[in-house]
Motif scaffolding. Structure first.
Motif, PDB file in Angstrom:
ATOM      1  N   LEU A  50       0.913  -1.111  -0.068  1.00 14.10           N
ATOM      2  CA  LEU A  50       0.076  -0.027  -0.102  1.00 14.10           C
ATOM      3  C   LEU A  50       0.863   1.182  -0.066  1.00 14.10           C
ATOM      4  CD1 LEU A  50      -2.598  -1.025   2.416  1.00 14.10           C
ATOM      5  CD2 LEU A  50      -3.038  -0.691   0.119  1.00 14.10           C
ATOM      6  N   LEU A  51       2.018   1.254   0.900  1.00 14.94           N
ATOM      7  CA  LEU A  51       2.741   2.607   0.901  1.00 14.94           C
ATOM      8  C   LEU A  51       3.613   2.789  -0.238  1.00 14.94           C
ATOM      9  CD1 LEU A  51       4.304   1.839   4.532  1.00 14.94           C
ATOM     10  CD2 LEU A  51       2.392   3.345   3.876  1.00 14.94           C
ATOM     11  N   THR A  52       4.023   1.651  -0.945  1.00 17.18           N
ATOM     12  CA  THR A  52       4.780   1.990  -2.197  1.00 17.18           C
ATOM     13  C   THR A  52       3.874   2.234  -3.492  1.00 17.18           C
ATOM     14  OG1 THR A  52       4.991  -0.334  -2.676  1.00 17.18           O
ATOM     15  CG2 THR A  52       6.975   0.678  -1.429  1.00 17.18           C
ATOM     16  N   GLN A  53       2.814   2.290  -3.254  1.00 20.29           N
ATOM     17  CA  GLN A  53       1.940   3.031  -4.252  1.00 20.29           C
ATOM     18  C   GLN A  53       2.154   4.627  -4.487  1.00 20.29           C
ATOM     19  OE1 GLN A  53      -2.250   1.799  -3.771  1.00 20.29           O
ATOM     20  NE2 GLN A  53      -1.624  -0.379  -3.735  1.00 20.29           N
ATOM     21  N   TYR A  54       2.918   5.040  -3.386  1.00 15.31           N
ATOM     22  CA  TYR A  54       3.155   6.548  -3.384  1.00 15.31           C
ATOM     23  C   TYR A  54       4.651   6.630  -3.497  1.00 15.31           C
ATOM     24  CZ  TYR A  54      -1.657   6.481  -1.611  1.00 15.31           C
ATOM     25  OH  TYR A  54      -2.939   6.247  -1.526  1.00 15.31           O
ATOM     26  N   PRO A  55       5.440   6.396  -4.608  1.00 16.05           N
ATOM     27  CA  PRO A  55       6.647   6.244  -4.804  1.00 16.05           C
ATOM     28  C   PRO A  55       7.477   7.939  -4.411  1.00 16.05           C
ATOM     29  CG  PRO A  55       5.568   6.355  -6.841  1.00 16.05           C
ATOM     30  CD  PRO A  55       4.483   6.313  -5.996  1.00 16.05           C
ATOM     31  N   ASP A  56       6.679   8.790  -4.493  1.00 10.39           N
ATOM     32  CA  ASP A  56       7.227  10.018  -3.969  1.00 10.39           C
ATOM     33  C   ASP A  56       7.478  10.191  -2.651  1.00 10.39           C
ATOM     34  OD1 ASP A  56       7.089  11.055  -6.673  1.00 10.39           O
ATOM     35  OD2 ASP A  56       5.388  12.216  -6.366  1.00 10.39           O
ATOM     36  N   VAL A  57       7.098   9.162  -1.748  1.00  5.55           N
ATOM     37  CA  VAL A  57       7.216   9.247  -0.402  1.00  5.55           C
ATOM     38  C   VAL A  57       8.072   8.068  -0.020  1.00  5.55           C
ATOM     39  CG1 VAL A  57       5.990   9.367   1.787  1.00  5.55           C
ATOM     40  CG2 VAL A  57       5.300  10.646  -0.342  1.00  5.55           C
ATOM     41  N   PHE A  58       7.253   6.868  -0.442  1.00  6.68           N
ATOM     42  CA  PHE A  58       7.906   5.445  -0.117  1.00  6.68           C
ATOM     43  C   PHE A  58       8.560   4.724  -1.099  1.00  6.68           C
ATOM     44  CE2 PHE A  58       4.421   6.283   3.108  1.00  6.68           C
ATOM     45  CZ  PHE A  58       5.254   6.246   4.349  1.00  6.68           C
ATOM     46  N   ILE A  59       9.884   4.329  -0.643  1.00 13.52           N
ATOM     47  CA  ILE A  59      10.484   3.297  -1.867  1.00 13.52           C
ATOM     48  C   ILE A  59      10.853   1.929  -1.139  1.00 13.52           C
ATOM     49  CG2 ILE A  59      12.767   3.170  -3.160  1.00 13.52           C
ATOM     50  CD1 ILE A  59      12.795   6.349  -2.965  1.00 13.52           C
ATOM     51  N   ARG A  60      10.627   1.002  -2.141  1.00 11.73           N
ATOM     52  CA  ARG A  60      11.116  -0.591  -1.744  1.00 11.73           C
ATOM     53  C   ARG A  60      12.281  -0.735  -2.413  1.00 11.73           C
ATOM     54  NH1 ARG A  60       6.378  -4.280  -1.474  1.00 11.73           N
ATOM     55  NH2 ARG A  60       6.017  -3.782  -3.571  1.00 11.73           N
ATOM     56  N   THR A  61      13.367  -1.262  -1.612  1.00  9.68           N
ATOM     57  CA  THR A  61      14.690  -1.558  -2.169  1.00  9.68           C
ATOM     58  C   THR A  61      14.614  -3.144  -2.593  1.00  9.68           C
ATOM     59  OG1 THR A  61      15.547  -2.240  -0.136  1.00  9.68           O
ATOM     60  CG2 THR A  61      15.733   0.260  -0.707  1.00  9.68           C
ATOM     61  N   GLN A  62      15.794  -3.316  -3.286  1.00 12.56           N
ATOM     62  CA  GLN A  62      15.908  -4.721  -3.904  1.00 12.56           C
ATOM     63  C   GLN A  62      15.725  -5.779  -2.800  1.00 12.56           C
ATOM     64  OE1 GLN A  62      19.552  -4.690  -6.147  1.00 12.56           O
ATOM     65  NE2 GLN A  62      18.272  -4.138  -8.144  1.00 12.56           N
ATOM     66  N   ASP A  63      16.252  -5.417  -1.668  1.00 12.96           N
ATOM     67  CA  ASP A  63      16.104  -6.326  -0.481  1.00 12.96           C
ATOM     68  C   ASP A  63      14.887  -6.198   0.110  1.00 12.96           C
ATOM     69  OD1 ASP A  63      16.259  -4.200   0.848  1.00 12.96           O
ATOM     70  OD2 ASP A  63      18.258  -4.683   2.018  1.00 12.96           O
TER      71      ASP A  63
END
Length: 301
Positions: A50-63
Motif C-alpha cells: 500500500l505504501l509503495t503506491q506512493y513512490p514520491d514518499v515510500f520506496i522499496r529497495t531490492q532487498d
C-alpha cells in the motif's frame, strides 16, 4: 489461584507481549523500515504494498526494505509527506487501525534520546513498527501499619482499545515535543484529577519494554514507570472520561488480578515490575523470577 497457576499465566502473558522475537514468529515476513539508511521499524508485506503506491514518499529497495524517499530531507518534509499518505489511506479505509485516528503526534527515532527523524500520527505507529514511548504511574498508599494498597482504574467502555479493562491510576503516550515528566503530570491531572503538587512527587523507577505483533501491526513499546505514593485521604476522580471508576485494592488482590484477563496487558507488566521491586515476589519462592525480569525488560531492536 495456586502459585503454579499464577506463575504460568504470568509467563504466558510475557511471552505473548514479546511474541515478535520468539522462535517461530512471523518476524521474517516483515520488511525493515528505514529513514536516511537507519532502521526505525518493521512493515508487513500488505502494508508495504500500500505504501509503495506512493513512490514520491515510500520506496522499496531490492532487498525488500521500505524507506522514506531521500528527497524528503528534513523532519517536517518527511512528517507532512507521510501524513498526507496516511490521511489518504485512512479515507480509503485500507487499514483498520487508522479508523482510530487520534490527532496525536509521536516522534520517530532509532532509539530514545536520538534526534527525531519525523513525527507520525500515533494510530499509525504500529503499522511501521516504530518505537513508541509512554509513562505509567503506580499510584499506591501505605497505611500506618505498613499495609500497601494500589489505586487501579477501570477503563471507559468507550475507549478505542482495551475498553473496560483495569489500568493504572494514570498513563499515557509520550507526544512529540513533550518531556517524560510533563507527560506524567499532565496524565495525572487529566485522567485522575491528581493535583500538580502531588503528581510532581512521582519518582522514576524503571522501564518496561516489549515488542508484540498482532496481524499487520508491530507494537514496539518502552514504558517509563513511576511510583507515586498518594496520601491516605486522597481519592482520584474521573477527569477526561477515559476512566469509568477507580478502586483502591490491597496489594495481594492486585497481585492476583495481574494474572487475569481483566487487566490491560502492558499495565499488568508494569504492576508486575512494581511487585518485584517492592519485594512482594520472592526469588526464593518464585521459580520463574528471572524469566519475569527478562520478559519485562526486552531491548527494542
Amino acid at each position: 489461584m495456586s502459585v503454579c497457576t499464577w506463575s504460568y499465566k504470568i509467563l504466558k502473558l510475557l511471552r505473548r507481549m514479546n511474541n515478535f522475537y520468539l522462535h517461530g514468529s512471523c518476524r521474517a515476513d516483515f520488511a525493515r523500515f528505514e529513514i536516511s539508511n537507519v532502521k526505525v521499524g518493521w512493515v508487513h508485506p500488505r502494508v508495504s504494498s500500500l505504501l509503495t503506491q506512493y513512490p514520491d514518499v515510500f520506496i522499496r529497495t531490492q532487498d525488500g526494505t521500505v524507506t522514506v524517499s531521500d528527497n524528503l530531507d528534513s523532519y517536517m518534509r518527511r512528517s507532512e509527506a507521510v501524513d498526507d499518505v496516511l490521511q489518504t489511506l485512512r479515507q480509503e479505509g485500507s487499514l483498520i487501525c487508522l479508523e482510530g485516528w487520534r490527532d496525536e503526534k509521536s516522534n520517530v527515532m532509532p532509539k530514545f534520546g536520538d534526534r527525531p527523524l519525523m513525527w507520525m500520527e500515533r494510530a499509525a505507529t504500529s503499522l511501521f513498527g516504530v518505537k513508541q514511548y509512554g509513562v505509567h504511574i503506580n499510584g499506591y498508599t501505605v497505611s500506618g501499619n505498613g499495609r500497601v494498597c494500589m489505586w487501579l482504574a477501570r477503563r471507559s467502555y468507550n475507549k478505542q482499545t482495551y475498553a473496560g479493562l483495569l489500568d493504572h491510576v494514570a498513563a499515557g503516550s509520550l507526544a512529540a515535543g513533550d518531556s517524560i515528566k510533563q507527560t506524567v503530570v499532565k496524565e495525572c491531572l487529566e485522567e485522575a484529577c491528581i493535583p500538580v503538587a502531588i503528581a510532581e512527587k512521582a519518582q522514576p523507577v524503571s522501564t518496561v519494554s516489549y515488542t508484540h505483533v498482532y496481524d499487520e501491526e508491530v507494537f514496539a513499546k518502552s514504558l517509563f514507570t513511576f511510583d507515586l505514593e498518594l496520601p491516605m485521604d486522597f481519592k482520584p476522580k474521573v477527569g477526561d472520561g477515559e476512566v469509568q471508576e477507580f478502586y483502591l485494592l490491597p496489594i495481594d488482590k492486585v497481585e492476583e488480578l495481574v494474572a487475569t484477563d481483566d487487566f490491560k496487558p502492558n499495565c499488568a507488566m508494569v504492576v508486575l515490575d512494581f511487585l518485584i521491586r517492592h519485594s512482594f515476589i520472592d526469588p526464593d519462592i518464585e521459580p520463574s523470577y528471572q524469566d519475569f525480569m527478562t520478559g519485562l525488560h526486552q531491548t527494542l531492536e
